[in-house]
Scaffold this active site. Sequence first.
Site, PDB file in Angstrom:
ATOM      1  N   TYR A 149       0.845  -1.207   0.000  1.00  0.00           N
ATOM      2  CA  TYR A 149       0.000   0.000   0.000  1.00  0.00           C
ATOM      3  C   TYR A 149       0.878   1.254   0.000  1.00  0.00           C
ATOM      4  O   TYR A 149       0.653   2.185  -0.775  1.00  0.00           O
ATOM      5  CB  TYR A 149      -0.940   0.013   1.218  1.00  0.00           C
ATOM      6  CG  TYR A 149      -1.646   1.341   1.346  1.00  0.00           C
ATOM      7  CD1 TYR A 149      -2.691   1.672   0.471  1.00  0.00           C
ATOM      8  CD2 TYR A 149      -1.239   2.279   2.284  1.00  0.00           C
ATOM      9  CE1 TYR A 149      -3.308   2.915   0.542  1.00  0.00           C
ATOM     10  CE2 TYR A 149      -1.852   3.516   2.362  1.00  0.00           C
ATOM     11  CZ  TYR A 149      -2.884   3.835   1.490  1.00  0.00           C
ATOM     12  OH  TYR A 149      -3.479   5.068   1.559  1.00  0.00           O
ATOM     13  N   PRO A 180       1.405  14.530   3.716  1.00  0.00           N
ATOM     14  CA  PRO A 180       0.383  13.669   4.312  1.00  0.00           C
ATOM     15  C   PRO A 180       0.497  12.242   3.777  1.00  0.00           C
ATOM     16  O   PRO A 180       0.550  12.040   2.572  1.00  0.00           O
ATOM     17  CB  PRO A 180      -0.927  14.317   3.862  1.00  0.00           C
ATOM     18  CG  PRO A 180      -0.591  15.062   2.609  1.00  0.00           C
ATOM     19  CD  PRO A 180       0.833  15.496   2.757  1.00  0.00           C
ATOM     20  N   THR A 181       0.579  11.279   4.672  1.00  0.00           N
ATOM     21  CA  THR A 181       0.511   9.874   4.264  1.00  0.00           C
ATOM     22  C   THR A 181      -0.508   9.191   5.169  1.00  0.00           C
ATOM     23  O   THR A 181      -0.469   9.368   6.393  1.00  0.00           O
ATOM     24  CB  THR A 181       1.876   9.160   4.363  1.00  0.00           C
ATOM     25  OG1 THR A 181       2.465   9.457   5.625  1.00  0.00           O
ATOM     26  CG2 THR A 181       2.821   9.615   3.266  1.00  0.00           C
ATOM     27  N   SER A 194      -2.906  13.494   7.283  1.00  0.00           N
ATOM     28  CA  SER A 194      -3.869  13.025   6.283  1.00  0.00           C
ATOM     29  C   SER A 194      -5.275  12.979   6.860  1.00  0.00           C
ATOM     30  O   SER A 194      -5.470  12.647   8.030  1.00  0.00           O
ATOM     31  CB  SER A 194      -3.465  11.619   5.818  1.00  0.00           C
ATOM     32  OG  SER A 194      -4.490  11.036   5.029  1.00  0.00           O
ATOM     33  N   GLN A 243      -4.460  17.819   5.667  1.00  0.00           N
ATOM     34  CA  GLN A 243      -4.804  17.468   4.285  1.00  0.00           C
ATOM     35  C   GLN A 243      -6.266  17.054   4.233  1.00  0.00           C
ATOM     36  O   GLN A 243      -6.723  16.248   5.038  1.00  0.00           O
ATOM     37  CB  GLN A 243      -3.896  16.329   3.804  1.00  0.00           C
ATOM     38  CG  GLN A 243      -4.231  15.799   2.416  1.00  0.00           C
ATOM     39  CD  GLN A 243      -5.270  14.684   2.438  1.00  0.00           C
ATOM     40  OE1 GLN A 243      -5.391  13.969   3.434  1.00  0.00           O
ATOM     41  NE2 GLN A 243      -6.043  14.560   1.378  1.00  0.00           N
ATOM     42  N   LEU A 244      -6.984  17.603   3.266  1.00  0.00           N
ATOM     43  CA  LEU A 244      -8.428  17.397   3.202  1.00  0.00           C
ATOM     44  C   LEU A 244      -8.868  16.710   1.910  1.00  0.00           C
ATOM     45  O   LEU A 244      -8.496  17.135   0.812  1.00  0.00           O
ATOM     46  CB  LEU A 244      -9.131  18.759   3.295  1.00  0.00           C
ATOM     47  CG  LEU A 244     -10.659  18.740   3.282  1.00  0.00           C
ATOM     48  CD1 LEU A 244     -11.221  18.109   4.554  1.00  0.00           C
ATOM     49  CD2 LEU A 244     -11.207  20.162   3.113  1.00  0.00           C
ATOM     50  N   TYR A 245      -9.662  15.639   2.079  1.00  0.00           N
ATOM     51  CA  TYR A 245     -10.450  15.090   0.982  1.00  0.00           C
ATOM     52  C   TYR A 245     -11.866  15.604   1.166  1.00  0.00           C
ATOM     53  O   TYR A 245     -12.381  15.611   2.291  1.00  0.00           O
ATOM     54  CB  TYR A 245     -10.477  13.552   1.018  1.00  0.00           C
ATOM     55  CG  TYR A 245      -9.189  12.891   0.621  1.00  0.00           C
ATOM     56  CD1 TYR A 245      -8.735  12.954  -0.693  1.00  0.00           C
ATOM     57  CD2 TYR A 245      -8.427  12.189   1.548  1.00  0.00           C
ATOM     58  CE1 TYR A 245      -7.549  12.338  -1.064  1.00  0.00           C
ATOM     59  CE2 TYR A 245      -7.244  11.558   1.180  1.00  0.00           C
ATOM     60  CZ  TYR A 245      -6.810  11.646  -0.125  1.00  0.00           C
ATOM     61  OH  TYR A 245      -5.635  11.036  -0.498  1.00  0.00           O
ATOM     62  N   THR A 278      -6.546  18.276  -1.341  1.00  0.00           N
ATOM     63  CA  THR A 278      -6.130  17.351  -2.403  1.00  0.00           C
ATOM     64  C   THR A 278      -7.155  17.404  -3.535  1.00  0.00           C
ATOM     65  O   THR A 278      -8.340  17.170  -3.315  1.00  0.00           O
ATOM     66  CB  THR A 278      -5.985  15.920  -1.862  1.00  0.00           C
ATOM     67  OG1 THR A 278      -4.883  15.908  -0.942  1.00  0.00           O
ATOM     68  CG2 THR A 278      -5.693  14.929  -2.974  1.00  0.00           C
ATOM     69  N   LYS A 321      -3.314  21.089  -3.540  1.00  0.00           N
ATOM     70  CA  LYS A 321      -2.328  20.012  -3.688  1.00  0.00           C
ATOM     71  C   LYS A 321      -2.731  19.081  -4.835  1.00  0.00           C
ATOM     72  O   LYS A 321      -3.798  18.485  -4.803  1.00  0.00           O
ATOM     73  CB  LYS A 321      -2.239  19.214  -2.381  1.00  0.00           C
ATOM     74  CG  LYS A 321      -1.272  18.039  -2.432  1.00  0.00           C
ATOM     75  CD  LYS A 321      -1.230  17.330  -1.075  1.00  0.00           C
ATOM     76  CE  LYS A 321      -0.259  16.180  -1.073  1.00  0.00           C
ATOM     77  NZ  LYS A 321      -0.763  15.018  -1.832  1.00  0.00           N
ATOM     78  N   HIS A 356       0.457  12.881  -6.473  1.00  0.00           N
ATOM     79  CA  HIS A 356      -0.084  11.944  -5.477  1.00  0.00           C
ATOM     80  C   HIS A 356       0.849  10.743  -5.296  1.00  0.00           C
ATOM     81  O   HIS A 356       0.397   9.593  -5.182  1.00  0.00           O
ATOM     82  CB  HIS A 356      -1.491  11.479  -5.897  1.00  0.00           C
ATOM     83  CG  HIS A 356      -2.395  11.191  -4.731  1.00  0.00           C
ATOM     84  ND1 HIS A 356      -3.364  12.057  -4.304  1.00  0.00           N
ATOM     85  CD2 HIS A 356      -2.467  10.124  -3.888  1.00  0.00           C
ATOM     86  CE1 HIS A 356      -4.001  11.542  -3.269  1.00  0.00           C
ATOM     87  NE2 HIS A 356      -3.467  10.372  -2.992  1.00  0.00           N
ATOM     88  N   GLY A 397       9.026  12.177  -4.769  1.00  0.00           N
ATOM     89  CA  GLY A 397      10.307  11.704  -5.280  1.00  0.00           C
ATOM     90  C   GLY A 397      11.535  12.176  -4.539  1.00  0.00           C
ATOM     91  O   GLY A 397      12.645  11.757  -4.866  1.00  0.00           O
ATOM     92  N   ARG A 403      14.413  12.177  -2.140  1.00  0.00           N
ATOM     93  CA  ARG A 403      15.095  11.173  -1.322  1.00  0.00           C
ATOM     94  C   ARG A 403      16.474  11.637  -0.859  1.00  0.00           C
ATOM     95  O   ARG A 403      17.129  10.949  -0.099  1.00  0.00           O
ATOM     96  CB  ARG A 403      15.278   9.859  -2.114  1.00  0.00           C
ATOM     97  CG  ARG A 403      13.990   9.196  -2.567  1.00  0.00           C
ATOM     98  CD  ARG A 403      13.183   8.636  -1.416  1.00  0.00           C
ATOM     99  NE  ARG A 403      11.973   7.957  -1.873  1.00  0.00           N
ATOM    100  CZ  ARG A 403      10.804   8.556  -2.104  1.00  0.00           C
ATOM    101  NH1 ARG A 403      10.678   9.867  -1.923  1.00  0.00           N
ATOM    102  NH2 ARG A 403       9.760   7.859  -2.509  1.00  0.00           N
ATOM    103  N   GLY A 426       7.233  12.149   1.737  1.00  0.00           N
ATOM    104  CA  GLY A 426       6.189  11.232   2.183  1.00  0.00           C
ATOM    105  C   GLY A 426       6.675   9.828   2.497  1.00  0.00           C
ATOM    106  O   GLY A 426       6.841   9.461   3.651  1.00  0.00           O
TER     107      GLY A 426
END
Length: 368
Positions: free
Chosen positions: A25, A78-79, A107, A128-130, A156, A231, A255, A288, A290, A309
């Site tokens: 996941y 947010p994760t 999240s 973070q909002l859905y 998002t 976002k 995402h 991305g 790192r 993330g």
Amino acid sequence: MGEITNVMEYQAIAKQKLPKMAYDYYASGAEDEWTLNENREAFSRILFRPRILIDVSKIDMTTSVLGFKISMPIMIAPTAMQKMAHPDGEYATARAASAAGTIMTLSSWATSSVEEVASTGPGIRFFQLYVYKDRKVVEQLVRRAEKAGFKAIALTVDTPRLGRREADIKNRFVLPPHLTLKNFEGLDLGKMDQANDSGLASYVAGQVDRTLSWKDVKWLQSITSLPILVKGVITAEDARLAVHSGAAGIIVSNHGARQLDYVPATISALEEVVTAAQGRIPVYLDGGVRRGTDVFKALALGAAGIFVGRPVVFALAAEGEAGVRNVLRMLREEFELTMALSGCTTLADINRSHILTEGDKLRPTPRL
């Protein structure tokens, strides 16, 4: 565990420690995972043009985000469902971010509520909002985040439907039975049940509002005084619309390559978005990152800061709060070294002339 020397090493440890469903996941992307790989590969095609013989004995990495002063331009993205990685979940991440003097974004689909995260102590936190079909739920959630001391909403906008994450479909992904989406506990919203494919995809199809549009940014502004970051922007056209809608900032994000495959890496889309925003609102990058070198490249292309993330959840799985602290420390130290070796003593010194992108190879070399 041996000596961890960079944030990527946590992923292999997380893979060993986590159940397959949880690891997949966090780790997987949409469909062919081309964008997932490209989010990393694109950074490797940007080269440095370091300046020398500059006094770099003192380096200042401090910055401010929406008026909040932080220790470095490296923040936590947010994760979702962090207690799948470690029992302390979002608590550990919140404490690590606070200790590092930076921002954590919580999240909507956290396994700890806004109130629980606030209870960990002081810290600058974004939410973070859905947007759910039931707007009353959204209003309630935003008010709770405000009351709990959260400082901004990261809306998002790239998830009207969930991307096709084939690892989750194969695993019949569902939240482990001892965990819940804490922010929605006690609300009659249906549960993330076992489904024929991904339980999360079925849940999203039932709950998330597919009618979400630019007018809803205005609606959100009417129910909260918190600044709104949009976002999920990766084009100039949408950057201009975000400015027009009154957004406080833009987060360039695909995402984590989990939505539409074959979109550009966020670092590849960044300059287009920055140019379109014309300095009217800050632009941040998510996806991305790192290495500290990645942070520098993003700032050189106009980002005001970056969000990280996956390294956070992998480190959380490996070592809990200590792992997250270590990720932030390593990225900070690598970024500071990159600044020194590039001849930059403040973030304001970092500019476009410090890097060379593939497109630049077609341009004439600057003349002295």
